[in-house]
Scaffold this motif. Structure first.
Motif, short mmCIF file in Angstrom:
data_model
loop_
_atom_site.label_atom_id
_atom_site.label_comp_id
_atom_site.label_asym_id
_atom_site.label_seq_id
_atom_site.Cartn_x
_atom_site.Cartn_y
_atom_site.Cartn_z
N SER A 117 135.28 23.98 153.22
CA SER A 117 136.06 22.85 152.71
C SER A 117 137.52 23.06 153.05
O SER A 117 138.06 24.15 152.85
N ASN A 118 138.11 22.03 153.57
CA ASN A 118 139.54 22.07 153.91
C ASN A 118 140.28 20.99 153.13
O ASN A 118 140.02 19.80 153.32
N SER A 119 141.15 21.41 152.24
CA SER A 119 142.08 20.51 151.54
C SER A 119 141.41 19.49 150.63
O SER A 119 141.88 18.36 150.50
N VAL A 121 140.48 20.74 147.33
CA VAL A 121 140.74 21.25 145.99
C VAL A 121 141.97 20.61 145.35
O VAL A 121 141.96 20.25 144.16
N HIS A 122 143.02 20.41 146.12
CA HIS A 122 144.25 19.86 145.51
C HIS A 122 144.09 18.39 145.11
O HIS A 122 144.89 17.87 144.34
N HIS A 123 143.04 17.73 145.60
CA HIS A 123 142.79 16.34 145.21
C HIS A 123 142.08 16.23 143.86
O HIS A 123 142.02 15.15 143.29
N ARG A 147 139.86 26.40 152.28
CA ARG A 147 141.30 26.50 152.52
C ARG A 147 141.99 25.26 151.96
O ARG A 147 141.45 24.15 152.01
N ASP A 148 143.17 25.47 151.41
CA ASP A 148 143.94 24.33 150.88
C ASP A 148 145.41 24.71 150.81
O ASP A 148 145.78 25.86 151.13
N SER A 180 150.82 16.05 148.28
CA SER A 180 149.76 17.06 148.33
C SER A 180 150.29 18.44 147.92
O SER A 180 149.60 19.20 147.23
N ALA A 184 148.95 20.75 144.66
CA ALA A 184 148.22 21.97 145.00
C ALA A 184 148.25 23.00 143.86
O ALA A 184 148.96 22.83 142.86
N HIS A 211 149.38 27.69 152.78
CA HIS A 211 147.93 27.65 152.56
C HIS A 211 147.42 28.88 151.82
O HIS A 211 147.95 29.97 151.97
N THR A 213 143.43 30.76 151.28
CA THR A 213 142.08 30.80 151.84
C THR A 213 141.19 31.62 150.94
O THR A 213 141.62 32.64 150.39
#
Length: 218
Positions: A117-119, A121-123, A147-148, A180, A184, A211, A213
């Motif tokens: 999963s990329n980006s 989690v912050h959503h 990663r986020d 974003s 985060a 970032h 990870t």
């Protein structure tokens, strides 16, 4: 700096177009190259949660033709553009797009060899249900690569990062990146959530100036 939530789903057509137009090629390719190091090139089932416009799974599929990749997102417009990108790459038989909530997945337990999963989690206002779903759908010895963005310590650092990495973008794209960063999590918050979800043997670290990870090899 306090966390400021942003919408969970970027679902307007304009947002999807502008997101896909932002040049993340270098970051996406590096993400894909890291992912393929976590599992052997033998046939494998991969889940990409929050795939957006499917740029990362396209890179992965080109490097690992034996992998079948299921890509989920809650944005219909992101998936529409993702389908166009996959068709242009000629990878329709290898990459499957599905409109699914990553916090409530329909897949059976211990189903995937690797979850990435990329980006995403912050959503999420609360990422814990998503992380618990990863633990459920992943095979016991499966690999993980998440990663986020990291939340900076101050608004001044946010402004500096936006100028450095989105300086050539339009004002709306700059605002998306700024929002974003505010939404985060810190590295400590990420570590606590992963522990609470029961995900074990995960290496969590800061992987760039913006970032974090979390990874585990198969």
């Amino acid at each position: 700096m306090q966390r400021i939530l942003e919408p969970e789903v970027m679902d307007t057509w304009q947002e999807a177009i502008e997101y896909d137009a932002m040049d993340f090629t270098q970051v996406n390719r590096a993400f894909a190259e890291s992912v393929i190091q976590l599992a052997p090139p033998a046939p494998a089932t991969i889940l990409d949660a929050g795939t957006g416009t499917a740029r990362i799974p396209i890179f992965i599929a080109q490097m690992r033709p034996n992998w079948q990749i299921t890509c989920i997102d809650l944005s219909e417009n992101m998936l529409k553009i993702g389908a166009e990108n996959i068709e242009k790459a000629g990878l329709e038989s290898q990459i499957n797009l599905q409109l699914i909530d990553a916090k409530k997945m329909p897949y059976p337990d211990a189903h995937f060899d690797l979850v990435i999963s990329n980006s995403i989690v912050h959503h999420l206002s609360d990422p814990l249900p998503f992380l618990c779903e990863i633990k459920r759908v992943l095979k016991p010895a499966g690999a993980i690569f998440l990663r986020d963005l990291l939340r900076p310590a101050s608004s001044q650092i946010v402004d500096s990062l936006v100028k450095q990495y989105a300086g050539d973008c339009n004002e709306h794209q700059k605002q998306l990146f700024c929002d974003s960063l505010h939404a985060a999590f810190t590295l400590e918050e990420v570590q606590q959530m992963i522990e609470k979800a029961g995900l074990e043997n995960i290496k969590v670290y800061q992987s760039s100036d913006r970032h974090w990870t979390a990874e585990r090899k198969i």
